[in-house]
Structure formats: C-alpha cells, structure tokens
Design a protein around this motif. Structure first.
Motif, PDB file in Angstrom:
ATOM      1  N   ARG A   1       0.842  -1.204   0.000  1.00 42.75           N
ATOM      2  CA  ARG A   1       0.000   0.000   0.000  1.00 42.75           C
ATOM      3  C   ARG A   1       0.873   1.249   0.000  1.00 42.75           C
ATOM      4  O   ARG A   1       0.579   2.230  -0.713  1.00 42.75           O
ATOM      5  CB  ARG A   1      -0.940  -0.001   1.207  1.00 42.75           C
ATOM      6  N   GLU A   2       1.923   1.228   0.794  1.00 45.30           N
ATOM      7  CA  GLU A   2       2.825   2.376   0.840  1.00 45.30           C
ATOM      8  C   GLU A   2       3.444   2.631  -0.535  1.00 45.30           C
ATOM      9  O   GLU A   2       3.553   3.773  -0.982  1.00 45.30           O
ATOM     10  CB  GLU A   2       3.906   2.133   1.890  1.00 45.30           C
ATOM     11  N   ALA A   3       3.841   1.549  -1.194  1.00 40.56           N
ATOM     12  CA  ALA A   3       4.431   1.687  -2.529  1.00 40.56           C
ATOM     13  C   ALA A   3       3.405   2.204  -3.527  1.00 40.56           C
ATOM     14  O   ALA A   3       3.722   3.028  -4.401  1.00 40.56           O
ATOM     15  CB  ALA A   3       4.992   0.341  -2.994  1.00 40.56           C
TER      16      ALA A   3
ATOM     17  N   LYS B   1       2.908   5.903  -2.950  1.00 38.21           N
ATOM     18  CA  LYS B   1       4.064   6.642  -3.452  1.00 38.21           C
ATOM     19  C   LYS B   1       3.992   6.776  -4.974  1.00 38.21           C
ATOM     20  O   LYS B   1       4.242   7.848  -5.539  1.00 38.21           O
ATOM     21  CB  LYS B   1       5.349   5.926  -3.048  1.00 38.21           C
ATOM     22  N   LEU B   2       3.610   5.683  -5.625  1.00 41.24           N
ATOM     23  CA  LEU B   2       3.490   5.711  -7.081  1.00 41.24           C
ATOM     24  C   LEU B   2       2.360   6.637  -7.518  1.00 41.24           C
ATOM     25  O   LEU B   2       2.449   7.319  -8.542  1.00 41.24           O
ATOM     26  CB  LEU B   2       3.257   4.290  -7.600  1.00 41.24           C
TER      27      LEU B   2
ATOM     28  N   LEU C   1      -1.147   6.041 -12.772  1.00 41.09           N
ATOM     29  CA  LEU C   1      -1.173   4.751 -12.091  1.00 41.09           C
ATOM     30  C   LEU C   1      -2.157   3.815 -12.782  1.00 41.09           C
ATOM     31  O   LEU C   1      -1.904   2.608 -12.903  1.00 41.09           O
ATOM     32  CB  LEU C   1      -1.560   4.944 -10.623  1.00 41.09           C
ATOM     33  N   HIS C   2      -3.278   4.355 -13.237  1.00 40.22           N
ATOM     34  CA  HIS C   2      -4.244   3.530 -13.971  1.00 40.22           C
ATOM     35  C   HIS C   2      -3.605   2.975 -15.238  1.00 40.22           C
ATOM     36  O   HIS C   2      -3.824   1.802 -15.600  1.00 40.22           O
ATOM     37  CB  HIS C   2      -5.487   4.344 -14.312  1.00 40.22           C
ATOM     38  N   GLY C   3      -2.825   3.791 -15.933  1.00 40.54           N
ATOM     39  CA  GLY C   3      -2.144   3.317 -17.137  1.00 40.54           C
ATOM     40  C   GLY C   3      -1.164   2.202 -16.824  1.00 40.54           C
ATOM     41  O   GLY C   3      -1.068   1.209 -17.570  1.00 40.54           O
TER      42      GLY C   3
END
Length: 334
Positions: A138-140, A143-144, A153-155
């Motif tokens: 979740r943390e990663a 961050k992303l 992020l969806h892409g």
C-alpha cells in the motif's frame, strides 16, 4: 488429548452462537441514538460502519459521537484515519471483525451501526478471500500515485492487468490503488480474486435493525442536522482540513464527506454561505434517498422500524419492544 479436542469442538460450537447486532439506515435517521440505548441496555460496544466517520479530521461534519457519548459507551473505528487514506469494504470488514472479537472476549455485545451498506454486507455475507496485503505494498502504491497521478497509475495498472484496467475508471483513485496493491502483493488480478466465492465470518450470527423514517421527516432531519453542524463549527473544521491537506483533499476519500465540497467553496470564495448550506442539504437529502433505497432492497431480512417522533428518537415503549426482541435473539441458538 481426546478430551481437549472435544472441549475445543464444544467451544467452537458455542462461539458460532455469538450474536452481533446491526443497526443500519440512512443518514440522520436516528440509528446512532438507538445504538447508544442498546449499548447501555446490553453492555455493548458500538462499532462504526460509516465510511466517512472513519476519518479523524472532520468529527463535526461527519456527525461522529461527541465526548459525552464516548464517555458513556465504548466506541470503535471512529476517526482513526487521515482524509487521504482509502478504506475499502474489505479493509473495514477486517478491522470490524477484529473489534467484534475483542468485544466478545470482554463479554460485551458488539453493535455495528452505520449507513454504508457495502460495509455491512461485506462483513455479514463475506468477501472474496483476498489474502491480507502487507502494508509495504500500500505504501508503494501511494508513493506511485503521488509520482504518476491517478491517470498514470491507472495506465501502469492497465499495462499489467488488462481486466482491472478496463473495469476501473482512470479517475477512481481508491479502486485503482487497491487493484494495484493487490496485483503487486499477490501476483494475481483483483478481478481473479473477486471470482472466488465469498467466505462469511465464522462464529457469528447477526440480527439486523433498519431505521427508515418517513421520507418527509427524514429530509427535515437532514436539513436540521446540517444546520446544527454549522452552528457547532463545521466551517472552520473544513478550513483546517484544507490548510492541512491542500486542494488535493477534495479528491481524497475523506473529501467526499457530505458538505465538504460546498463548505470548501465558501472558504475559497466561490460560493456564499447560504447557497452552500442549501446545496449541502440537498446533497444530504439525495444521499439519504439512495441509502433508503439500498436498505429496502438489500436488507429485506432486517427488522424495519421508524422513530416515534420528528426528533428521530424512539419512545420508551418502542425501546422496550426492541430490547425484548434482542434478548430473545441472544438467548435463542441458531
């Protein structure tokens, strides 16, 4: 050894009969006041099932229990998250189940109360058995999200998980983040996990009460409650949240709280106070209507009832009938 096994089996059977009370209904319907009376009568612990009351920065705007209520009865899962921390139904169900077990271990009656039907259904009927995702994923993901934005992020998700990439809207931050963390944490698409049959929690049985006042009285209660929130300081509360989180809070999960956007407009000079209050009241009434429809169609097995007066409270005679029904439920095994 055989005796120990037999005793363990008996203990499991007894735990299967442990009752949980569920009190649902639309916003401003009086369900929280009813939960307080039930908790006082049965030594209960109130466990929040409202998706906005989980956020700690807006206790007034989300109508969280006040200091007197918190002192009178134990309350759990209120105000424990930041506004930018998403809480899926699965995550909430895990937390609620932990609180239910803790209440039972203390000999107290767990009482779930809230208007987020998906939360309640996810606990009672169970969800697909997605394994617990370690916090590092979740943390990663968060961050992303900050680096790429939700569309980016969806892409990235769509490139690795075609099913969820097509299923989710590019602006659905909460679900995109969840799909990404599940994919990274399990190596499988969230869509694959959702195809598995749900697993209801073991050792619990639920009695459901649904508070549904007449629509005209409910809408009037919605209007009154928002006016009370304003009088108690909802506007400066929103101002503090905007200062703490910045403009992005409007897109954060907690920024979806009823009235938040309208009051933010006042603070930012885009709308006057009277117009903002009227718009927020209308949004609240619309939401209450959707909640009413959901509970009528999705919890048809519940005990439907309406408060006895326009203040959304139950008379003592009505409370005694409710209490007797709960006593019978607690004493009657499956």
């Amino acid at each position: 050894m055989q005796s120990d096994i037999s005793e363990a089996a008996t203990s499991d059977k007894e735990s299967a009969k442990r009752p949980v009370i569920v009190i649902g209904g639309p916003t401003a319907s009086g369900k929280s006041a009813l939960a307080m009376r039930v908790a006082q009568a049965f030594s209960g612990v109130i466990i929040n099932a409202d998706s906005m009351q989980i956020y700690g920065d807006l206790p007034i705007l989300t109508a969280q229990p006040d200091a007197a209520d918190l002192a009178a009865v134990p309350h759990r899962l209120y105000g424990f998250l930041r506004l930018d921390d998403a809480c899926s139904a699965a995550r909430w169900a895990e937390l609620a189940l932990t609180e239910i077990r803790a209440a039972q271990a203390q000999g107290k009656l767990p009482i779930l109360v809230g208007g987020t039907g998906l939360y309640l259904r996810s606990l009672m009927q169970g969800l697909s058995p997605i394994p617990e995702i370690p916090p590092v994923y979740r943390e990663a993901a968060m961050k992303l999200l900050k680096e790429l934005g939700v569309a980016g992020l969806h892409g990235r998700l769509a490139a690795e998980d075609l099913v969820m990439g097509q299923r989710l809207h590019p602006n659905d931050t909460q679900r995109v983040v969840r799909a990404w963390e599940v994919l990274q944490g399990t190596g499988r698409s969230l869509g694959e996990w959702h195809q598995l049959p749900p697993e209801p929690p073991e050792g619990l049985r639920f009695q459901c009460w649904v508070v549904l006042p007449p629509r005209d009285l409910l809408y009037a209660a919605c209007d009154r409650r928002f006016e009370t929130m304003i009088a108690r300081g909802a506007l400066p509360e929103v101002a503090v949240a905007l200062a703490a989180y910045g403009g992005n809070v409007l897109r954060a999960p907690g920024g979806k709280s009823l009235g938040f956007r309208e009051l933010a407009d006042v603070i930012n000079g885009r709308r006057d106070g009277e117009a903002a209050i009227a718009a927020a009241q209308q949004a609240t009434r619309n939401y209450a209507k959707r909640q009413t429809t959901w509970f009528r169609h999705q919890m048809e097995f519940g005990n439907f009832m309406s408060p006895d007066n326009i203040e959304m409270k139950f008379s003592e005679s009505s409370l005694q009938r409710i209490f007797q029904n709960i006593r019978d439920f607690m004493l009657t095994p499956d």
